[in-house]
Design an enzyme around this catalytic site. Structure first.
Site, PDB file in Angstrom:
ATOM      1  N   LYS A 154       1.743   2.204   9.263  1.00  0.00           N
ATOM      2  CA  LYS A 154       2.209   1.412   8.114  1.00  0.00           C
ATOM      3  C   LYS A 154       2.589   2.336   6.951  1.00  0.00           C
ATOM      4  O   LYS A 154       2.231   3.529   6.962  1.00  0.00           O
ATOM      5  CB  LYS A 154       1.103   0.440   7.690  1.00  0.00           C
ATOM      6  CG  LYS A 154      -0.180   1.115   7.212  1.00  0.00           C
ATOM      7  CD  LYS A 154      -1.319   0.114   7.075  1.00  0.00           C
ATOM      8  CE  LYS A 154      -2.587   0.792   6.574  1.00  0.00           C
ATOM      9  NZ  LYS A 154      -3.740  -0.120   6.590  1.00  0.00           N
ATOM     10  N   TYR A 168       2.798  17.808 -23.161  1.00  0.00           N
ATOM     11  CA  TYR A 168       2.759  16.595 -23.984  1.00  0.00           C
ATOM     12  C   TYR A 168       1.402  16.439 -24.654  1.00  0.00           C
ATOM     13  O   TYR A 168       0.367  16.648 -24.023  1.00  0.00           O
ATOM     14  CB  TYR A 168       3.010  15.360 -23.121  1.00  0.00           C
ATOM     15  CG  TYR A 168       4.458  15.132 -22.782  1.00  0.00           C
ATOM     16  CD1 TYR A 168       5.404  14.879 -23.786  1.00  0.00           C
ATOM     17  CD2 TYR A 168       4.891  15.155 -21.460  1.00  0.00           C
ATOM     18  CE1 TYR A 168       6.730  14.666 -23.463  1.00  0.00           C
ATOM     19  CE2 TYR A 168       6.217  14.932 -21.137  1.00  0.00           C
ATOM     20  CZ  TYR A 168       7.135  14.692 -22.149  1.00  0.00           C
ATOM     21  OH  TYR A 168       8.447  14.469 -21.833  1.00  0.00           O
ATOM     22  N   MET A 215       6.636  14.238 -15.888  1.00  0.00           N
ATOM     23  CA  MET A 215       7.226  13.486 -14.778  1.00  0.00           C
ATOM     24  C   MET A 215       7.748  14.414 -13.684  1.00  0.00           C
ATOM     25  O   MET A 215       7.558  14.167 -12.495  1.00  0.00           O
ATOM     26  CB  MET A 215       8.370  12.600 -15.283  1.00  0.00           C
ATOM     27  CG  MET A 215       8.921  11.673 -14.202  1.00  0.00           C
ATOM     28  SD  MET A 215      10.379  10.769 -14.718  1.00  0.00           S
ATOM     29  CE  MET A 215       9.704   9.666 -15.939  1.00  0.00           C
ATOM     30  N   ARG A 250     -11.316  -9.953   2.754  1.00  0.00           N
ATOM     31  CA  ARG A 250      -9.959  -9.526   2.462  1.00  0.00           C
ATOM     32  C   ARG A 250      -8.988 -10.278   3.354  1.00  0.00           C
ATOM     33  O   ARG A 250      -8.133 -11.011   2.885  1.00  0.00           O
ATOM     34  CB  ARG A 250      -9.851  -8.005   2.652  1.00  0.00           C
ATOM     35  CG  ARG A 250      -8.534  -7.440   2.201  1.00  0.00           C
ATOM     36  CD  ARG A 250      -8.464  -5.932   2.314  1.00  0.00           C
ATOM     37  NE  ARG A 250      -8.455  -5.457   3.706  1.00  0.00           N
ATOM     38  CZ  ARG A 250      -8.038  -4.252   4.075  1.00  0.00           C
ATOM     39  NH1 ARG A 250      -7.614  -3.396   3.156  1.00  0.00           N
ATOM     40  NH2 ARG A 250      -8.056  -3.876   5.336  1.00  0.00           N
TER      41      ARG A 250
HETATM   42  C1  LIG Z   1      -4.713   0.564   7.291  1.00  0.00           C
HETATM   43  C2  LIG Z   1      -5.530  -0.092   8.344  1.00  0.00           C
HETATM   44  C3  LIG Z   1      -6.040   0.661   9.418  1.00  0.00           C
HETATM   45  C4  LIG Z   1      -5.966   2.156   9.437  1.00  0.00           C
HETATM   46  O1  LIG Z   1      -6.903   2.621   8.515  1.00  0.00           O
HETATM   47  P1  LIG Z   1      -7.251   4.162   8.316  1.00  0.00           P
HETATM   48  O2  LIG Z   1      -8.436   4.142   7.452  1.00  0.00           O
HETATM   49  O3  LIG Z   1      -6.059   4.762   7.661  1.00  0.00           O
HETATM   50  O4  LIG Z   1      -7.496   4.725   9.660  1.00  0.00           O
HETATM   51  C5  LIG Z   1      -6.695  -0.019  10.428  1.00  0.00           C
HETATM   52  N1  LIG Z   1      -6.856  -1.359  10.396  1.00  0.00           N
HETATM   53  C6  LIG Z   1      -6.409  -2.093   9.366  1.00  0.00           C
HETATM   54  C7  LIG Z   1      -6.639  -3.554   9.365  1.00  0.00           C
HETATM   55  C8  LIG Z   1      -5.741  -1.494   8.297  1.00  0.00           C
HETATM   56  O5  LIG Z   1      -5.319  -2.223   7.276  1.00  0.00           O
END
Ligand SMILES: *Cc1c(COP(=O)(O)O)cnc(C)c1O
Length: 361
Positions: free
Chosen positions: A29, A250, A298, A128
């Site tokens: 992802k 800055y 930046m 969640r």
């Molecule tokens: C992002 C995610 C993972 C992978 O998590 P890592 O900690 O990066 O290995 C696995 N399962 C779910 C549901 C996630 O959202």
């Protein structure tokens, strides 16, 4: 920015060895945590991954051309109602997180008169995503809620896997077993990267590491067994000598207590180096530490190069922001965050070089 694809393949293999007996999926992802899913996914597939997880339907559709037809892509968020048809008709497997999502897929299955493969996610304590205990009971009392849905995986997610002694790990695991027992039999999955390192009782039938593939430490208390994947370098734009009392950046927040030499380098907060990290952060040159001075801008930051002989480091020299000895977790510590956030924030401005493309497997 150099991405070592062979290191990613090695990390994948290490994870499969630690989880023998379970399927080791690969989470790609957020564009493979910012490293480029188009480059990373084929390497993971060559290393043996057949199961890929993304968060959004769009990410799954974008990933499809880069993996073979044998690979399966699962969408963690499931599909929003308007995207459900796209999702399943493109062969993406949705994670169903609520009774509403289940009802939507059931309706689509009825309408098209074909069953659809899906994952059920259970909320075992993190509040969640996923079906609550009450939702699970409702399904067990009324199995026709899953009509037309073939459940090929039941999964949940650990909230505290990076602290092995946290009792939440055990009770989440027990909840998964108890809730899954009320549902049609299916393979189970609980562990992401850190969960892999909690041991075999957490592996079940499939593990879902993401961050560990990319070199992020699975927990803060043990040495990181994974290979670093990213080397990040930036050019020196300018150097100058400061007198005692001169100020930098800055807000003029940093002041020289003695004469020194400083360099301005071409990376800033738009490239993922948070302004907040400046006071404890550093970059590296030939193994020597160059502290960051004042606020990060930046597009640039200023570092103390007094320890480097002038002829060694001039304009256009390259300094290291991330390397094998100083990885995303080290930068994260300086910035008061986690390696995940550093990695996924690295930004789009770097010139990317993918290393070991052919020998990655
Ligand atoms: C992002 C995610 C993972 C992978 O998590 P890592 O900690 O990066 O290995 C696995 N399962 C779910 C549901 C996630 O959202």
């Amino acid at each position: 920015m150099t991405v070592d694809l062979a290191a990613i393949a090695d990390n994948y293999r290490q994870l499969t060895q630690r989880t023998a007996g379970a399927v080791c999926a690969a989470v790609v992802k957020a564009d493979a945590y910012g490293l480029g899913a188009a480059q990373v996914a084929p390497v993971l597939e060559q290393a043996g991954a057949q199961e890929f997880f993304v968060a959004h339907v769009d990410e799954g559709l974008a990933l499809k051309p880069y993996v073979s037809d044998r690979a399966r892509i699962t969408v963690l968020h499931g599909a929003r109602p308007q995207a459900l048809q796209d999702c399943v008709q493109s062969g993406l497997r949705p994670v169903l997180n609520s009774l509403e999502q289940i009802a939507q897929l059931r309706a689509l299955a009825e309408k098209t008169d074909r069953p659809f493969d899906a994952v059920l996610q259970l909320d075992t304590g993190m509040s969640r995503f996923g079906l609550s205990e009450a939702d699970v009971k409702e399904i067990s009392e009324n199995p026709s809620l899953l009509k037309g849905i073939s459940v090929s995986l039941i999964m949940s997610h650990l909230a505290c896997a990076d602290s092995p002694e946290n009792p939440a790990n055990e009770w989440q695991r027990d909840n998964l077993k108890a809730y899954a027992a009320l549902l049609p039999a299916a393979p189970l999955s609980l562990a992401a990267s850190s969960g892999v390192f909690l041991g075999p009782e957490y592996h079940f039938n499939l593990v879902r590491p993401g961050a560990a593939l990319y070199g992020v430490a699975p927990n803060a208390t043990a040495p990181n067994p994974l290979k670093q994947v990213v080397r990040l370098q930036a050019h020196v734009l300018q150097t100058r000598s400061l007198s005692k009392g001169d100020r930098v950046g800055y807000g003029l927040t940093w002041q020289a207590e003695r004469p020194c030499r400083v360099a301005t380098i071409a990376t800033g907060y738009a490239d993922g180096f948070a302004r907040a990290g400046a006071s404890t952060g550093c970059v590296w040159f030939n193994g020597r530490k160059l502290p960051i001075l004042g606020r990060i801008s930046m597009d640039s930051m200023t570092v103390d190069v007094s320890s480097i002989p002038e002829h060694e480091l001039g304009p256009d020299a390259l300094v290291d922001l991330l390397n094998a000895d100083y990885g995303v977790d080290d930068v994260a510590k300086a910035e008061g965050t986690i390696g995940y956030e550093i990695l996924t924030s690295l930004g789009r401005r770097y010139h990317r070089v993918y290393q070991n493309t052919s020998e990655a497997i």
